[in-house]
Motif scaffolding. Sequence first.
Motif, PDB file in Angstrom:
ATOM      1  N   MET A   1       0.751  -1.087   0.094  1.00  0.00           N
ATOM      2  CA  MET A   1       0.017  -0.148  -0.083  1.00  0.00           C
ATOM      3  C   MET A   1       0.913   1.390  -0.031  1.00  0.00           C
ATOM      4  SD  MET A   1      -2.882   1.415  -0.088  1.00  0.00           S
ATOM      5  CE  MET A   1      -4.055   0.179   0.151  1.00  0.00           C
ATOM      6  N   GLY A   2       1.870   1.183   0.827  1.00  0.00           N
ATOM      7  CA  GLY A   2       2.745   2.317   0.893  1.00  0.00           C
ATOM      8  C   GLY A   2       3.382   2.585  -0.539  1.00  0.00           C
ATOM      9  N   GLY A   3       3.788   1.614  -1.212  1.00  0.00           N
ATOM     10  CA  GLY A   3       4.358   2.046  -2.729  1.00  0.00           C
ATOM     11  C   GLY A   3       3.306   2.516  -3.589  1.00  0.00           C
ATOM     12  N   LEU A   4       2.195   2.300  -3.418  1.00  0.00           N
ATOM     13  CA  LEU A   4       1.044   2.584  -4.322  1.00  0.00           C
ATOM     14  C   LEU A   4       0.855   4.191  -4.138  1.00  0.00           C
ATOM     15  CD1 LEU A   4      -0.986   2.022  -6.664  1.00  0.00           C
ATOM     16  CD2 LEU A   4      -2.301   1.101  -4.840  1.00  0.00           C
ATOM     17  N   VAL A   5       0.813   4.376  -2.557  1.00  0.00           N
ATOM     18  CA  VAL A   5       0.612   5.923  -2.258  1.00  0.00           C
ATOM     19  C   VAL A   5       1.725   6.781  -2.733  1.00  0.00           C
ATOM     20  CG1 VAL A   5       0.308   7.265  -0.299  1.00  0.00           C
ATOM     21  CG2 VAL A   5      -0.908   5.406  -0.253  1.00  0.00           C
ATOM     22  N   TYR A  66      10.655  -3.161  -0.537  1.00  0.00           N
ATOM     23  CA  TYR A  66      11.298  -2.157   0.581  1.00  0.00           C
ATOM     24  C   TYR A  66      10.512  -2.570   1.807  1.00  0.00           C
ATOM     25  CZ  TYR A  66      13.591   1.399   2.565  1.00  0.00           C
ATOM     26  OH  TYR A  66      14.317   2.099   3.903  1.00  0.00           O
ATOM     27  N   GLY A  67       9.154  -2.673   1.887  1.00  0.00           N
ATOM     28  CA  GLY A  67       8.621  -3.202   3.026  1.00  0.00           C
ATOM     29  C   GLY A  67       9.104  -4.635   3.739  1.00  0.00           C
ATOM     30  N   LEU A  68       9.388  -5.466   2.714  1.00  0.00           N
ATOM     31  CA  LEU A  68      10.336  -6.788   3.208  1.00  0.00           C
ATOM     32  C   LEU A  68      11.423  -6.519   3.839  1.00  0.00           C
ATOM     33  CD1 LEU A  68       9.040  -9.285   0.141  1.00  0.00           C
ATOM     34  CD2 LEU A  68       8.045  -9.042   2.590  1.00  0.00           C
ATOM     35  N   GLY A  72       8.736  -4.985   9.198  1.00  0.00           N
ATOM     36  CA  GLY A  72       8.002  -4.237  10.014  1.00  0.00           C
ATOM     37  C   GLY A  72       8.659  -3.111  11.214  1.00  0.00           C
ATOM     38  N   ARG A  73      10.183  -3.248  10.971  1.00  0.00           N
ATOM     39  CA  ARG A  73      10.871  -2.080  11.538  1.00  0.00           C
ATOM     40  C   ARG A  73      10.697  -0.758  11.008  1.00  0.00           C
ATOM     41  NH1 ARG A  73      14.558  -6.516  10.386  1.00  0.00           N
ATOM     42  NH2 ARG A  73      15.418  -4.986   9.001  1.00  0.00           N
ATOM     43  N   PRO A  74      10.996   0.238  11.832  1.00  0.00           N
ATOM     44  CA  PRO A  74      10.899   1.652  11.146  1.00  0.00           C
ATOM     45  C   PRO A  74      11.690   1.841   9.974  1.00  0.00           C
ATOM     46  CG  PRO A  74      11.349   1.571  13.674  1.00  0.00           C
ATOM     47  CD  PRO A  74      11.452   0.075  13.207  1.00  0.00           C
ATOM     48  N   LEU A 131       5.094   3.625   5.340  1.00  0.00           N
ATOM     49  CA  LEU A 131       5.364   2.252   5.931  1.00  0.00           C
ATOM     50  C   LEU A 131       5.481   2.572   7.632  1.00  0.00           C
ATOM     51  CD1 LEU A 131       8.361   0.933   3.710  1.00  0.00           C
ATOM     52  CD2 LEU A 131       5.902  -0.138   3.889  1.00  0.00           C
ATOM     53  N   ASN A 132       6.146   3.540   7.924  1.00  0.00           N
ATOM     54  CA  ASN A 132       6.116   3.822   9.429  1.00  0.00           C
ATOM     55  C   ASN A 132       4.699   3.994   9.984  1.00  0.00           C
ATOM     56  OD1 ASN A 132       8.675   3.788   9.794  1.00  0.00           O
ATOM     57  ND2 ASN A 132       9.075   5.880   9.279  1.00  0.00           N
ATOM     58  N   ARG A 133       3.675   4.757   9.237  1.00  0.00           N
ATOM     59  CA  ARG A 133       2.695   4.687   9.770  1.00  0.00           C
ATOM     60  C   ARG A 133       1.714   3.366   9.742  1.00  0.00           C
ATOM     61  NH1 ARG A 133      -1.266   9.559   9.267  1.00  0.00           N
ATOM     62  NH2 ARG A 133       0.093  11.259   9.375  1.00  0.00           N
ATOM     63  N   LEU A 134       2.046   2.529   8.706  1.00  0.00           N
ATOM     64  CA  LEU A 134       1.541   1.106   8.706  1.00  0.00           C
ATOM     65  C   LEU A 134       2.070   0.030  10.153  1.00  0.00           C
ATOM     66  CD1 LEU A 134       1.619   0.467   5.052  1.00  0.00           C
ATOM     67  CD2 LEU A 134      -0.359   0.454   6.390  1.00  0.00           C
ATOM     68  N   ASN A 135       3.320   0.561  10.318  1.00  0.00           N
ATOM     69  CA  ASN A 135       3.976  -0.215  11.448  1.00  0.00           C
ATOM     70  C   ASN A 135       3.466   0.341  12.564  1.00  0.00           C
ATOM     71  OD1 ASN A 135       6.130  -1.747  12.686  1.00  0.00           O
ATOM     72  ND2 ASN A 135       7.485   0.092  12.828  1.00  0.00           N
ATOM     73  N   ARG A 136       3.133   1.651  12.718  1.00  0.00           N
ATOM     74  CA  ARG A 136       2.627   2.287  14.043  1.00  0.00           C
ATOM     75  C   ARG A 136       1.166   1.621  14.064  1.00  0.00           C
ATOM     76  NH1 ARG A 136       4.369   7.122  13.701  1.00  0.00           N
ATOM     77  NH2 ARG A 136       2.721   7.894  12.427  1.00  0.00           N
ATOM     78  N   ALA A 137       0.256   1.478  13.066  1.00  0.00           N
ATOM     79  CA  ALA A 137      -1.151   0.956  12.864  1.00  0.00           C
ATOM     80  C   ALA A 137      -1.088  -0.612  13.532  1.00  0.00           C
ATOM     81  CB  ALA A 137      -1.537   1.114  11.874  1.00  0.00           C
ATOM     82  N   ARG A 138       0.227  -1.300  13.325  1.00  0.00           N
ATOM     83  CA  ARG A 138       0.117  -2.613  13.749  1.00  0.00           C
ATOM     84  C   ARG A 138       1.051  -2.673  15.163  1.00  0.00           C
ATOM     85  NH1 ARG A 138       2.824  -4.016   8.307  1.00  0.00           N
ATOM     86  NH2 ARG A 138       1.150  -4.273   6.910  1.00  0.00           N
ATOM     87  N   GLY A 139       1.062  -1.609  15.735  1.00  0.00           N
ATOM     88  CA  GLY A 139       1.671  -1.713  17.200  1.00  0.00           C
ATOM     89  C   GLY A 139       3.136  -1.572  17.058  1.00  0.00           C
ATOM     90  N   GLY A 140       3.848  -1.214  15.924  1.00  0.00           N
ATOM     91  CA  GLY A 140       5.529  -0.997  16.047  1.00  0.00           C
ATOM     92  C   GLY A 140       5.594   0.412  16.545  1.00  0.00           C
TER      93      GLY A 140
END
Length: 147
Positions: A1-5, A66-68, A72-74, A131-140
């Motif tokens: 999703m981050g790559g698409l945005v 890049y997400g891989l 899940g890290r910053p 990616l950082n927003r997605l990570n935060r939403a997942r509890g990272g």
Amino acid sequence: MGGLVATGAMSVLMLAGGRAGLMEDQPPKRIARAAMAGDRHSPKRGERVVGMLAHAGFGASCGALYGLFCRGRPAPVLPALAYALGIWLVSYQGWVPKLGILPPISGDRPGRPLVMAAGHVVYGLVLARCLNRLNRARGGDPTTARR
């Protein structure tokens, strides 16, 4: 999703560069034209839509890759920028000119490389942020990504 945005944000900058006269037409459209049946340099029906879809797919795929790497890290900004500019260099100094679609960065007219480099910087910045927003939403905890 981050790559698409990130690709969407980059595309806005590319369109603005085109409207400012810095690019005669959009590279994704030229790449689609070359990939479609017929003469690789002749305009084709649907090339704009095919180019937009291919660009979105390529950007989403690169963002997922890049997400891989981040797992899940910053996602720090500087590596994301380096990654995005690496995509630009590999594409526009590498495979795109090798296929005869566009000239290499070093031989292109000044406006297109400037717009494309800026677009890839935008891609990297937005990708890291998403990616950082997605990570935060997942509890990272992406707070260390602000370096």
